[in-house]
Design a protein around this motif. Structure first.
Motif, PDB file in Angstrom:
ATOM      1  N   UNK A 241     -44.514  -6.493  10.453  1.00 42.74           N
ATOM      2  CA  UNK A 241     -44.281  -5.505  11.418  1.00 42.74           C
ATOM      3  C   UNK A 241     -44.034  -6.048  12.605  1.00 42.74           C
ATOM      4  N   UNK A 242     -42.832  -5.935  13.365  1.00 44.31           N
ATOM      5  CA  UNK A 242     -42.401  -6.246  14.545  1.00 44.31           C
ATOM      6  C   UNK A 242     -42.309  -5.058  15.282  1.00 44.31           C
ATOM      7  N   UNK A 243     -42.914  -4.992  16.443  1.00 41.73           N
ATOM      8  CA  UNK A 243     -42.852  -3.605  17.259  1.00 41.73           C
ATOM      9  C   UNK A 243     -42.171  -4.018  18.807  1.00 41.73           C
ATOM     10  N   UNK A 244     -41.481  -3.153  18.898  1.00 39.39           N
ATOM     11  CA  UNK A 244     -40.477  -3.364  20.248  1.00 39.39           C
ATOM     12  C   UNK A 244     -41.112  -2.557  21.172  1.00 39.39           C
ATOM     13  N   UNK A 245     -41.801  -2.978  22.336  1.00 40.03           N
ATOM     14  CA  UNK A 245     -42.808  -2.027  23.099  1.00 40.03           C
ATOM     15  C   UNK A 245     -42.383  -2.301  24.548  1.00 40.03           C
ATOM     16  N   UNK A 246     -42.424  -1.229  25.315  1.00 35.75           N
ATOM     17  CA  UNK A 246     -42.234  -1.380  26.742  1.00 35.75           C
ATOM     18  C   UNK A 246     -41.948  -0.133  27.488  1.00 35.75           C
TER      19      UNK A 246
ATOM     20  N   UNK B  93     -45.800   5.325  39.497  1.00 31.15           N
ATOM     21  CA  UNK B  93     -44.837   6.232  39.035  1.00 31.15           C
ATOM     22  C   UNK B  93     -44.906   6.423  37.580  1.00 31.15           C
ATOM     23  N   UNK B  94     -44.173   7.578  37.241  1.00 32.71           N
ATOM     24  CA  UNK B  94     -44.089   7.635  35.933  1.00 32.71           C
ATOM     25  C   UNK B  94     -43.046   6.839  35.000  1.00 32.71           C
ATOM     26  N   UNK B  95     -43.120   6.833  33.856  1.00 32.73           N
ATOM     27  CA  UNK B  95     -42.269   5.930  33.074  1.00 32.73           C
ATOM     28  C   UNK B  95     -41.721   6.355  31.678  1.00 32.73           C
ATOM     29  N   UNK B  96     -40.652   6.040  31.324  1.00 33.56           N
ATOM     30  CA  UNK B  96     -40.298   6.249  29.865  1.00 33.56           C
ATOM     31  C   UNK B  96     -40.783   4.937  29.201  1.00 33.56           C
ATOM     32  N   UNK B  97     -41.550   5.268  28.049  1.00 35.26           N
ATOM     33  CA  UNK B  97     -42.359   4.212  27.269  1.00 35.26           C
ATOM     34  C   UNK B  97     -41.625   4.227  25.679  1.00 35.26           C
ATOM     35  N   UNK B  98     -41.477   3.343  25.224  1.00 31.27           N
ATOM     36  CA  UNK B  98     -40.908   3.037  23.958  1.00 31.27           C
ATOM     37  C   UNK B  98     -41.841   2.280  22.969  1.00 31.27           C
ATOM     38  N   UNK B  99     -41.851   2.704  21.643  1.00 30.66           N
ATOM     39  CA  UNK B  99     -42.339   1.999  20.519  1.00 30.66           C
ATOM     40  C   UNK B  99     -41.317   2.104  19.272  1.00 30.66           C
ATOM     41  N   UNK B 100     -40.989   0.838  18.951  1.00 27.18           N
ATOM     42  CA  UNK B 100     -40.167   1.032  17.697  1.00 27.18           C
ATOM     43  C   UNK B 100     -40.624  -0.004  16.896  1.00 27.18           C
ATOM     44  N   UNK B 101     -41.205   0.648  15.900  1.00 27.15           N
ATOM     45  CA  UNK B 101     -41.888  -0.194  14.855  1.00 27.15           C
ATOM     46  C   UNK B 101     -40.871  -0.574  13.729  1.00 27.15           C
ATOM     47  N   UNK B 102     -40.914  -1.814  13.297  1.00 30.31           N
ATOM     48  CA  UNK B 102     -40.127  -2.231  12.395  1.00 30.31           C
ATOM     49  C   UNK B 102     -40.723  -2.741  11.205  1.00 30.31           C
TER      50      UNK B 102
END
Lengths: 349, 349, 349
Positions: free
Chosen positions: A228-233, A212-221
């Motif tokens: 650089x810490x990247x919050x992904x999921x 199934x489809x997803x909501x995906x995020x990439x929050x690059x700090x």
């Protein structure tokens, strides 16, 4: 040519387990350094890697207790760099020493401060707390890349390249097409991209473990100068992740800190940690190897880019919308460089 | 240092069959270029091998139809070098493009014009028509030589070196002893050497296939800046070859066109064609391999000479009688270089 | 940058048996030379290794009798460097020649004088007579070291490094602790160290072949610019060696002559000869291999030191007491360099 890296900053030398009671030579910000851990108290030590007498790298010598003995004429130094022995003479030249550098140990890395020791505040070590937080589990590696450290930052600050470089794992068209937002502070810049209701790329489908489809995020700090810490999921589409409820999803952090070796080479320390299936050691290994494969794809691009830049020394670069995050990162680095420039040069600007 | 090669000239890139619907990177006259053949019409294309955005070599990317897509951020270009796609943005910067170079295809080679495109007249492609003329049959190769392209020209314009470098195949004392004649035109220089009633060297005895002395000829035709066709052969002594009747002999052409890569390296394209035993495929292969062996002997000499010249940067060379042809070749190249120099520099001479 | 080596001096090219009736290329004091032994009289010859015509290294050519024939166009030179043949022309350009260098053969080495030939007095060949004196027997080797030749001299003029570099064979604490004396003449400097009533290191215990303490000596004699003969040995403690009676002991000479190749590389010729068990061929071989192992330990140090010096081009070195001998050696070299400097430069000092 002025250096492209500030000296008044903490740079990761190595993973904590790599610094042992034995000599490790590493060049950081064009400085040849030798590292070891003291037997007496377990603290890490950083000294200039050149004997005061004839410049032989001290890393070619040996430890005697916590003293470092040069491998040529036996001149010995304590862990503060003060000479404690000279051959065939009773007295020691009072000025005989090698430079010692401030060291900190945090977030599973050993850090060194190559600049003014008076400014070396351990509170300034970049935030990579996920790397030792028990809520997160994972592993990482260090690779040596033949490019200026800022090219790695550029790479990480804009993940649209996943579509073109990593199409078989984490990239797909959605990344290149989704809008993103860039914000910044005094020492940080953040790029946030949400891809809603998309088909996940192979890697994330496997992590989530359901169709199934997803909501995906990439929050690059980004934290200046080079972390650089990247919050992904991803979470199943419509389960509330963009609004703050990630409970149905899987979440990881890509942790990156890049240490300039020279103007054209760097040590790239990275880790990948997750907050799901934390007891699965096999998954930890698989993820580490999988991310290592992905980063090798980047490495080929980065080294080719470095060669191309050296071939075009005066090239002025054009920027696209996708470069907004990288441009902020470079701007924050430039501010640190300006703050380190001699006053006269600042006046002349 | 001024370049040693004119830019307003056609240079062979590769054999025609080497340019396919895939990316080929090649540096020509210090310019990094990428070549491919369009699927739509089969025409060869030459573009600057550096993405407008971040300089990544486009040859690291991929073709999508006849468009070239950068391997980093997916920026796409058509075969004229115009940008047709940028990631994460609707509009394309109107100036976004990479330089395209004029290309011609002739005599079984693909040629590129690295200079002013307005001057790229296909009629100026050097004459190597023997390479596709059905009266002649043969094959060739491309080798990469670590020397300035003019050292290859020097080598070919004076064949007395055959005596000393190629003694086991095509050289013997007669070549070093026979007189020769040098003539020249606006863009060509010719060295003609007839060796009458001599014992043939091993190679030519085998080609002729019968015992006895021969009349041997070498007619070397240089066409500026870097193409040399050599009319070579032997006929039984006294059967009229010097007077124009070659009917009893065997005749070949050594076709050479040398493309500067950098100041100290070049791509050397060569072929050997013959007008006898044309149906013998085995002979074609044997001749190609035999000539390749001979050229490897030259390669060792040329690379040693290049290193020696770099070790003696200010050396002024002495010339012998045998250098007359090479000196004319260099003079014609110098005229092309002078014609390309900026006007002020010309006035200052 | 001015060269660090005088040119008006004899430098060892190779061991005598290495120069045969065949071409040997070797770079000495930045000069590319070609060596061979004449068939006619067995004398060694040194010529500039670059053809007068097109600079091809003559070492790529071949000998015809005692003449050297260039491998490109067959230009021939006699052993004095005079051209004797040119292809395709009757007369020889009267100026055609390559430079010939004075050669001497002594002490089992062939020597060349790279400077002013008028000053090449064979009496100035450095004294290494032990190498061919029947009272001494031994063997040696030549190694190529990637460091400036003076770093090898520094290494040999101060043997305290034995304690730290060669602890498993010839070094022990006594060497670093014993006092020493330094004297010098116009062209020589001598460091004398006596270690009385000490425990011998493993190497010397084996040579002496009996237990107990020893008196050990190291008398290091430098002869400018780059030859060092070291009188070494041990005798049972108290048997009178320091007073001149070495009859109970074993005595060797470490013979060293270092030939600059470039500023950062050298040819290091060394031998070890002894005056005991002279008929033992096996011991000769064992000693040669043992010394070779010891010198490889030095080689690692010297090459690391050279790299460190290149990394710190403006470094000013601090000297210890142990450096007294090396400082005298460098001072004598500097005098030779000053004597070779052009008069105007001398005046400016």
């Amino acid at each position: 040519m002025a250096a492209s890296f500030p000296l008044n900053a903490w740079y990761a030398v190595a993973w904590d387990h790599e610094i042992r009671h034995e000599l490790l030579a590493r060049t950081i910000c064009n400085k040849k350094l030798v590292f070891y851990r003291r037997a007496a108290d377990g603290c890490a030590v950083a000294l200039e890697d050149a004997c005061w007498h004839r410049l032989l790298p001290l890393s070619k010598g040996r430890l005697e207790g916590d003293e470092l003995v040069c491998g040529y004429h036996g001149i010995a130094y304590d862990s503060h760099g003060r000479c404690t022995f000279m051959p065939s003479q009773e007295t020691i030249n009072p000025g005989a020493c090698v430079r010692a550098y401030p060291v900190a140990e945090r977030h599973r890395f050993v850090w060194v401060w190559p600049g003014d020791p008076a400014l070396a505040d351990p509170a300034l070590v970049p935030d990579l707390h996920w790397n030792h937080d028990p809520a997160w589990v994972g592993d990482g590696r260090t690779i040596h890349v033949n490019c200026n450290y800022r090219l790695v930052l550029d790479n990480l600050m804009d993940l649209t390249h996943e579509t073109f470089v990593h199409g078989s794992s984490i990239g797909n068209r959605a990344v290149a097409e989704a809008p993103f937002e860039t914000t910044h502070g005094e020492r940080t810049a953040t790029v946030t991209r949400w891809m809603r209701d998309i088909e996940p790329p192979p890697f994330w489908r496997a992590q989530l473990g359901r169709p199934g489809n997803v909501d995906r995020w990439q929050i690059i700090r980004f934290e200046a100068p080079s972390t650089i810490a990247i919050d992904v999921g991803v979470a199943p589409a419509g389960t509330g992740a963009p609004e703050g409820d990630r409970s149905q999803g899987v979440n990881g952090f890509v942790l990156n800190t890049i240490t300039p070796e020279t103007e054209s080479t760097c040590h790239y320390h990275w880790g990948f940690v997750r907050n799901y299936q934390r007891a699965e050691q096999r998954l930890t290994t698989e993820l580490r190897e999988g991310v290592a494969r992905i980063f090798r794809e980047d490495e080929l691009i980065l080294e080719a880019q470095q060669k191309a830049i050296e071939d075009h020394p005066d090239h002025v670069f054009y920027n696209l919308n996708i470069d907004a995050g990288a441009m902020w990162a470079r701007r924050l680095i430039d501010r640190m460089l300006a703050a380190e420039a001699p006053p006269r040069l600042q006046a002349a600007e």
